[in-house]
Design an enzyme around this catalytic site. Structure first.
Site, PDB file in Angstrom:
ATOM      1  N   GLU A   3      -6.898   8.811  -4.924  1.00  0.00           N
ATOM      2  CA  GLU A   3      -5.968   8.240  -3.930  1.00  0.00           C
ATOM      3  C   GLU A   3      -5.557   6.844  -4.359  1.00  0.00           C
ATOM      4  OE1 GLU A   3      -4.049   8.332  -1.467  1.00  0.00           O
ATOM      5  OE2 GLU A   3      -4.830   9.412   0.267  1.00  0.00           O
ATOM      6  N   ASP A   4      -4.331   6.472  -4.077  1.00  0.00           N
ATOM      7  CA  ASP A   4      -3.895   5.108  -4.364  1.00  0.00           C
ATOM      8  C   ASP A   4      -4.571   4.100  -3.444  1.00  0.00           C
ATOM      9  OD1 ASP A   4      -2.538   6.028  -2.097  1.00  0.00           O
ATOM     10  OD2 ASP A   4      -0.535   5.551  -2.840  1.00  0.00           O
ATOM     11  N   ASP A  36      -5.970   3.166   3.808  1.00  0.00           N
ATOM     12  CA  ASP A  36      -5.503   2.200   4.802  1.00  0.00           C
ATOM     13  C   ASP A  36      -6.215   2.549   6.115  1.00  0.00           C
ATOM     14  OD1 ASP A  36      -4.026   0.517   6.413  1.00  0.00           O
ATOM     15  OD2 ASP A  36      -2.078   1.314   5.882  1.00  0.00           O
ATOM     16  N   PHE A  67       0.364  -5.194   3.579  1.00  0.00           N
ATOM     17  CA  PHE A  67       1.112  -4.141   2.897  1.00  0.00           C
ATOM     18  C   PHE A  67       1.342  -4.543   1.441  1.00  0.00           C
ATOM     19  CE2 PHE A  67       4.716  -1.511   1.708  1.00  0.00           C
ATOM     20  CZ  PHE A  67       4.294  -0.280   2.179  1.00  0.00           C
ATOM     21  N   ARG A 117       7.077   1.480  -7.397  1.00  0.00           N
ATOM     22  CA  ARG A 117       5.935   2.248  -7.914  1.00  0.00           C
ATOM     23  C   ARG A 117       5.657   1.917  -9.376  1.00  0.00           C
ATOM     24  NH1 ARG A 117       4.723   6.247  -4.064  1.00  0.00           N
ATOM     25  NH2 ARG A 117       6.482   7.185  -2.996  1.00  0.00           N
TER      26      ARG A 117
HETATM   27  P1  IMP Z   1      -3.645   5.902   5.565  1.00  0.00           P
HETATM   28  O1  IMP Z   1      -3.526   7.304   6.095  1.00  0.00           O
HETATM   29  O2  IMP Z   1      -3.325   4.897   6.646  1.00  0.00           O
HETATM   30  O3  IMP Z   1      -4.990   5.614   4.953  1.00  0.00           O
HETATM   31  O4  IMP Z   1      -2.532   5.663   4.472  1.00  0.00           O
HETATM   32  C1  IMP Z   1      -2.058   6.723   3.759  1.00  0.00           C
HETATM   33  C2  IMP Z   1      -0.926   6.439   2.828  1.00  0.00           C
HETATM   34  O5  IMP Z   1      -0.056   5.423   3.318  1.00  0.00           O
HETATM   35  C3  IMP Z   1      -1.381   5.963   1.468  1.00  0.00           C
HETATM   36  O6  IMP Z   1      -1.788   7.014   0.626  1.00  0.00           O
HETATM   37  C4  IMP Z   1      -0.125   5.287   0.989  1.00  0.00           C
HETATM   38  O7  IMP Z   1       0.765   6.233   0.439  1.00  0.00           O
HETATM   39  C5  IMP Z   1       0.460   4.697   2.257  1.00  0.00           C
HETATM   40  N1  IMP Z   1       0.066   3.286   2.374  1.00  0.00           N
HETATM   41  C6  IMP Z   1      -0.909   2.749   3.135  1.00  0.00           C
HETATM   42  N2  IMP Z   1      -0.979   1.413   2.980  1.00  0.00           N
HETATM   43  C7  IMP Z   1      -0.022   1.102   2.075  1.00  0.00           C
HETATM   44  C8  IMP Z   1       0.408  -0.133   1.470  1.00  0.00           C
HETATM   45  O8  IMP Z   1      -0.117  -1.235   1.716  1.00  0.00           O
HETATM   46  N3  IMP Z   1       1.440  -0.041   0.581  1.00  0.00           N
HETATM   47  C9  IMP Z   1       2.057   1.136   0.264  1.00  0.00           C
HETATM   48  N4  IMP Z   1       1.679   2.306   0.798  1.00  0.00           N
HETATM   49  C10 IMP Z   1       0.656   2.286   1.692  1.00  0.00           C
HETATM   50 MG    MG Z   2       4.300   5.604   0.591  1.00  0.00          MG
END
Ligand code: IMP
Ligand code: MG
Length: 205
Positions: free
Chosen positions: A123-124, A127, A176, A189
């Site tokens: 995973e990148d 969050d 972010f 990206r």
């Molecule tokens: P989560 O479900 O809130 O953990 O976030 C899921 C997805 O949201 C990640 O896999 C990213 O693709 C996107 N995301 C969350 N935070 C960021 C950020 O700071 N920058 C860019 N994409 C984000």
């Molecule tokens: Mg995204």
């Protein structure tokens, strides 16, 4: 001389970039670098070494979560000195561009059957953790013999669910970020580092 004049015609047509264009156009909206290119590469080497040790004698299946993980997957996989296969899954979370809703839609499913496999999900960023939580539940149901997660970034203290992320590159503040696979409105990206956007960049798009 015919040949020579043809060449100078081509040379004349070559676009000479202005000084302004010589600056990196990807970077115009970046306020500051949070994690530099070298720092990321050093960390991925370290994680690759650790994964190589942990899975010694086994064959891994790396699953990248598109699109964000595509850059990290390419770099990390080359630091894992084991036989491995790769697969990708594309998911989209419903909700606004910078917030996740926890409702995840699978846009592209895996080509591989997971039963009995040692699976490492790439995973990148974690969050809220809601996307990962959904994915782990979904993948566990396919009965892999092991399932762990490697995330480049984890935002500190804002996960809304408990998650066990075995390999984490960097813990970062809950801002972010873009770059190294991460986008804002599909851009940034291809930055080789992780950075923060200028506030006006959010207003532009
Ligand atoms: P989560 O479900 O809130 O953990 O976030 C899921 C997805 O949201 C990640 O896999 C990213 O693709 C996107 N995301 C969350 N935070 C960021 C950020 O700071 N920058 C860019 N994409 C984000
Ligand atoms: Mg995204």
């Amino acid at each position: 001389m015919e040949g020579r004049s043809a060449l100078s015609e081509i040379e004349g047509a070559v676009h000479v970039p202005s000084i302004e264009a010589a600056t990196d156009a990807r970077e115009r909206d970046i306020e500051r670098i949070l994690i530099g290119e070298q720092e990321i590469q050093d960390k991925l080497r370290e994680l690759g070494d650790q994964i190589t040790r942990d899975y010694e004698g086994r064959e891994l299946l790396l699953i990248g979560v598109l699109k964000g993980a595509f850059v990290m997957m390419a770099d990390l996989s080359r630091h894992i000195r084991l036989p491995l296969e790769v697969d990708f899954m594309a998911v989209a979370s419903y909700g606004a561009a910078t917030k996740t809703s926890g409702v995840v839609r699978i846009l592209k499913d895996l080509d591989h059957d997971l039963e009995g496999r040692d699976v490492l999900l790439i995973e990148d960023i974690v969050d809220s953790g809601l996307t990962l939580n959904y994915l782990l539940k979904n993948l566990r149901g396919r009965r892999p013999s092991s399932l762990e997660v490697c995330a480049l970034l984890k935002k500190t203290g804002i996960q809304r669910v408990h998650l066990d992320v075995k390999y984490v590159g960097f813990e970062i503040p809950p801002d972010f970020v873009v770059g190294y696979g991460l986008d804002f409105a599909e851009r940034f990206r291809n930055l080789p580092y992780v950075g923060l956007l200028k506030p006006e960049a959010y207003a532009d798009i």
